[in-house]
Design a protein around this motif. Structure first.
Motif, PDB file in Angstrom:
ATOM      1  N   LEU A 211      88.897 -67.481  27.116  1.00  0.00           N
ATOM      2  CA  LEU A 211      89.997 -68.011  27.933  1.00  0.00           C
ATOM      3  C   LEU A 211      90.886 -66.882  28.443  1.00  0.00           C
ATOM      4  CD1 LEU A 211      91.122 -71.151  25.881  1.00  0.00           C
ATOM      5  CD2 LEU A 211      90.010 -71.157  28.119  1.00  0.00           C
ATOM      6  N   SER A 212      91.174 -65.926  27.583  1.00  0.00           N
ATOM      7  CA  SER A 212      92.042 -64.816  27.979  1.00  0.00           C
ATOM      8  C   SER A 212      91.419 -63.971  29.083  1.00  0.00           C
ATOM      9  CB  SER A 212      92.363 -63.942  26.765  1.00  0.00           C
ATOM     10  OG  SER A 212      91.237 -63.192  26.344  1.00  0.00           O
ATOM     11  N   ARG A 213      90.089 -63.832  29.068  1.00  0.00           N
ATOM     12  CA  ARG A 213      89.396 -63.058  30.110  1.00  0.00           C
ATOM     13  C   ARG A 213      89.585 -63.707  31.486  1.00  0.00           C
ATOM     14  NH1 ARG A 213      89.096 -58.701  27.001  1.00  0.00           N
ATOM     15  NH2 ARG A 213      87.347 -58.654  25.533  1.00  0.00           N
ATOM     16  N   TYR A 214      89.469 -65.016  31.525  1.00  0.00           N
ATOM     17  CA  TYR A 214      89.615 -65.726  32.801  1.00  0.00           C
ATOM     18  C   TYR A 214      91.060 -65.704  33.284  1.00  0.00           C
ATOM     19  CZ  TYR A 214      84.818 -67.396  32.869  1.00  0.00           C
ATOM     20  OH  TYR A 214      83.441 -67.454  32.938  1.00  0.00           O
ATOM     21  N   VAL A 215      92.011 -65.808  32.374  1.00  0.00           N
ATOM     22  CA  VAL A 215      93.427 -65.748  32.756  1.00  0.00           C
ATOM     23  C   VAL A 215      93.744 -64.396  33.390  1.00  0.00           C
ATOM     24  CG1 VAL A 215      95.783 -65.618  31.828  1.00  0.00           C
ATOM     25  CG2 VAL A 215      94.235 -67.439  31.077  1.00  0.00           C
ATOM     26  N   GLU A 216      93.271 -63.319  32.782  1.00  0.00           N
ATOM     27  CA  GLU A 216      93.530 -61.977  33.318  1.00  0.00           C
ATOM     28  C   GLU A 216      92.950 -61.822  34.721  1.00  0.00           C
ATOM     29  OE1 GLU A 216      93.214 -57.319  31.875  1.00  0.00           O
ATOM     30  OE2 GLU A 216      91.878 -58.809  30.977  1.00  0.00           O
ATOM     31  N   LEU A 217      91.717 -62.272  34.920  1.00  0.00           N
ATOM     32  CA  LEU A 217      91.074 -62.148  36.231  1.00  0.00           C
ATOM     33  C   LEU A 217      91.815 -62.959  37.285  1.00  0.00           C
ATOM     34  CD1 LEU A 217      88.772 -61.162  38.030  1.00  0.00           C
ATOM     35  CD2 LEU A 217      87.430 -63.146  37.269  1.00  0.00           C
ATOM     36  N   ILE A 218      92.203 -64.169  36.962  1.00  0.00           N
ATOM     37  CA  ILE A 218      92.900 -65.030  37.927  1.00  0.00           C
ATOM     38  C   ILE A 218      94.217 -64.394  38.369  1.00  0.00           C
ATOM     39  CG2 ILE A 218      94.134 -67.224  38.175  1.00  0.00           C
ATOM     40  CD1 ILE A 218      91.926 -68.467  36.372  1.00  0.00           C
ATOM     41  N   ILE A 219      94.966 -63.839  37.437  1.00  0.00           N
ATOM     42  CA  ILE A 219      96.242 -63.196  37.775  1.00  0.00           C
ATOM     43  C   ILE A 219      96.017 -62.019  38.720  1.00  0.00           C
ATOM     44  CG2 ILE A 219      98.160 -61.842  36.855  1.00  0.00           C
ATOM     45  CD1 ILE A 219      97.981 -63.586  34.327  1.00  0.00           C
ATOM     46  N   LEU A 220      95.021 -61.196  38.435  1.00  0.00           N
ATOM     47  CA  LEU A 220      94.752 -60.022  39.269  1.00  0.00           C
ATOM     48  C   LEU A 220      94.290 -60.417  40.674  1.00  0.00           C
ATOM     49  CD1 LEU A 220      92.942 -57.797  36.616  1.00  0.00           C
ATOM     50  CD2 LEU A 220      95.184 -57.351  37.635  1.00  0.00           C
ATOM     51  N   VAL A 221      93.440 -61.427  40.757  1.00  0.00           N
ATOM     52  CA  VAL A 221      92.943 -61.869  42.061  1.00  0.00           C
ATOM     53  C   VAL A 221      94.075 -62.462  42.896  1.00  0.00           C
ATOM     54  CG1 VAL A 221      91.461 -63.553  43.225  1.00  0.00           C
ATOM     55  CG2 VAL A 221      90.564 -62.228  41.309  1.00  0.00           C
ATOM     56  N   VAL A 222      94.912 -63.287  42.277  1.00  0.00           N
ATOM     57  CA  VAL A 222      96.044 -63.879  42.999  1.00  0.00           C
ATOM     58  C   VAL A 222      96.988 -62.793  43.492  1.00  0.00           C
ATOM     59  CG1 VAL A 222      98.117 -65.310  42.741  1.00  0.00           C
ATOM     60  CG2 VAL A 222      95.929 -66.105  41.824  1.00  0.00           C
ATOM     61  N   TYR A 223      97.260 -61.812  42.660  1.00  0.00           N
ATOM     62  CA  TYR A 223      98.141 -60.711  43.061  1.00  0.00           C
ATOM     63  C   TYR A 223      97.555 -59.938  44.244  1.00  0.00           C
ATOM     64  CZ  TYR A 223     100.840 -56.412  42.919  1.00  0.00           C
ATOM     65  OH  TYR A 223     101.638 -55.341  43.263  1.00  0.00           O
ATOM     66  N   ALA A 224      96.249 -59.681  44.173  1.00  0.00           N
ATOM     67  CA  ALA A 224      95.592 -58.941  45.253  1.00  0.00           C
ATOM     68  C   ALA A 224      95.689 -59.705  46.575  1.00  0.00           C
ATOM     69  CB  ALA A 224      94.129 -58.693  44.901  1.00  0.00           C
ATOM     70  N   LEU A 225      95.561 -61.020  46.521  1.00  0.00           N
ATOM     71  CA  LEU A 225      95.652 -61.835  47.739  1.00  0.00           C
ATOM     72  C   LEU A 225      97.077 -61.862  48.286  1.00  0.00           C
ATOM     73  CD1 LEU A 225      93.383 -64.859  46.705  1.00  0.00           C
ATOM     74  CD2 LEU A 225      92.843 -63.063  48.373  1.00  0.00           C
ATOM     75  N   VAL A 226      98.046 -61.997  47.408  1.00  0.00           N
ATOM     76  CA  VAL A 226      99.449 -62.087  47.833  1.00  0.00           C
ATOM     77  C   VAL A 226      99.953 -60.752  48.370  1.00  0.00           C
ATOM     78  CG1 VAL A 226     101.815 -62.474  47.024  1.00  0.00           C
ATOM     79  CG2 VAL A 226      99.971 -63.993  46.274  1.00  0.00           C
ATOM     80  N   LYS A 227      99.528 -59.655  47.759  1.00  0.00           N
ATOM     81  CA  LYS A 227     100.050 -58.330  48.098  1.00  0.00           C
ATOM     82  C   LYS A 227      99.084 -57.491  48.934  1.00  0.00           C
ATOM     83  CE  LYS A 227     103.983 -58.662  45.874  1.00  0.00           C
ATOM     84  NZ  LYS A 227     105.283 -58.562  46.563  1.00  0.00           N
TER      85      LYS A 227
END
Length: 462
Positions: A211-227
């Motif tokens: 679960l923690s692996r997927y949470v980390e990836l989702i946060i990074l992908v969302v940040y990359a899209l926003v920024k």
């Protein structure tokens, strides 16, 4: 004269800490939660803890294979950033993503079909009576679940590594914090069955990790899209996977050797762990206990090594060779200073930490000895670690391989097995002799740095 050559000013340390501290904090929190995981599983019993420890040693090989594979491209990313070349950064990120997916698929296949065989190599009777078959069952069950998290872990490393190499260390740290928080919370809920959740034991620990692996990836992908306006290299990332042939050749020359280096080094460390396991499963438990706390406190100077590679790589990409050499001396000395603090902390807690585990007295005694012995040689480990990242920053991968994986296979692993099969030494003698070999590696590292062959701009050749 000494202060001018080896001690930086406030501006220097402020710059170093701006890069190193977020990396160190992220790794510290990750290792702290790993320690909590280890403690929680350790409360279940020796078999559970040993089974999880064996699997984590195998996954360690996969993790470092990923690290090594993206490190080759990462060297170019750092230097492209120093040159302010966004297209170059974009191409290295594409390459990292492709490599990570390939390695993850291969890793899943190997562990899925050969995991049981690999686990069996760590199961040996010792002075304490431990149920080997039960340990194997826990290990296999844990491994089968952990495999689900290998792909998101690999992709997270590609994205977070690129962000760090381009000056953004805060967001990877936040993503890491969120991931370990999820891991910690669900470990508590699922291992022990709290607040209505099922009591799953080691399987609960595995699910929490995934679960923690997927949470980390989702946060990074969302940040990359926003920024993506701030980090221009995220724009058009997936429009094409075509890359300049010169870059592919260049990264292949550095990336493939570095991947092989990390793979063989981690494989060497796994063989080293296997040599200790020959002394019995109580030693496996002790090694798991000691490694947990040692890795936690090692975080500070090991993360400084990563930061050193980024800082020196940026300077080399900008053709600032004199400044890179000046920074190198000061960074090595700073790393030694940090390692001395770590050494004192480890000495202070060596007799306390193993008492928190629900395992046999022999494992606790061995763990205490391991922690104290590792602490003594900590400054030499810091020198070797700094040397590795400095040499690698200039693209000298063949030298890096000789210094790292060839060294462990040619000297450390043979000595470790000789301690058991030839000299019939106790685990106490064997561990001391093996750890003391870091003196040789640190001396070799200083010699390689002083030769200055690594002072090299590799991106101008593309």
């Amino acid at each position: 004269m000494f202060k001018q050559k080896f001690i930086g000013d406030k501006k220097f340390y402020k710059m170093v800490m701006a890069v190193a501290l977020p990396i160190a904090l992220q790794n510290f929190i990750t290792n702290f939660v790993n320690m909590l995981d280890n403690l929680m599983v350790g409360r279940l019993g020796t078999e559970q803890m040993s089974g999880v420890a064996i699997v984590n040693q195998l996954i360690f090989v996969f993790n470092l294979a990923i690290f090594g594979a993206i490190s080759g491209a990462g060297i170019y990313t750092s230097q492209f950033y120093g040159k302010k070349d966004n297209e170059g950064i974009r191409n290295t990120l594409r390459l990292k993503i492709a490599i990570c997916v390939i390695i993850a698929v291969i890793g899943i296949a190997i562990f899925a079909f050969g995991g049981g065989f690999l686990i069996d190599n760590f199961l040996h009777e010792g002075s304490e009576k431990v149920d080997l078959e039960l340990t194997r069952q826990f290990a296999v069950s844990y491994l089968n679940i952990i495999l689900i998290g290998l792909v998101p872990f690999a992709l997270s490393q590609a994205i977070s590594g690129t962000l760090r190499e381009t000056g953004e260390t805060f967001v990877p740290m936040v993503a890491g914090f969120m991931a370990v928080a999820v891991n910690c919370i669900f470990n508590f809920l699922l291992i022990f069955g709290k607040f209505g959740f099922p009591q799953l034991g080691v399987n609960g620990a595995a699910i929490a990790t995934v679960l923690s692996r997927y949470v980390e990836l989702i946060i990074l992908v969302v940040y990359a899209l926003v920024k993506r306006d701030r980090f221009a290299y995220f724009k058009g990332l997936f429009k094409t996977f075509r890359m300049p042939t010169s870059l592919l050749i260049g990264v292949s020359k550095t990336g493939i050797p570095l991947m092989l280096n990390e793979f063989f080094w981690s494989a060497g460390m796994t063989l080293l762990s296997n040599s200790y396991s020959l002394h019995g499963l109580d030693v496996v438990a002790a090694y798991s206990i000691s490694s947990t706390v040692i890795n936690l406190l090692n975080t500070f100077f090991l993360s400084l090594g990563v930061a050193t590679g980024i800082i020196i790589g940026n300077l080399l990409g900008g053709d600032k060779f004199d400044e890179a050499w000046d920074y190198t001396r000061k960074l090595v000395v700073f790393s030694i200073f940090i390692s001395l603090i770590v050494m004192l902390l480890l000495m202070g807690i060596s007799g306390i930490f193993p008492k928190f585990y629900n395992t046999n007295p022999e494992s606790k005694a061995i763990a205490t000895y391991f922690i104290r012995t590792a602490a003594i040689f900590m400054p030499f480990v810091s020198i070797a670690n700094s040397s590795y990242f400095i040499i690698r920053s200039g693209g000298k991968v063949i030298v890096t391989i000789l210094f790292d994986s060839v060294y462990i296979f040619a000297l450390v692993v043979p000595v470790a097995f000789a301690m058991f099969y030839v000299f019939h030494a106790s685990i106490y003698v064997a561990y001391f002799v093996v750890v003391s070999l870091d003196i040789v590696k640190s001396a070799l590292g200083i010699w390689l740095i002083r030769r200055k062959k690594w002072l090299n701009n590799i991106v101008d050749k593309i």
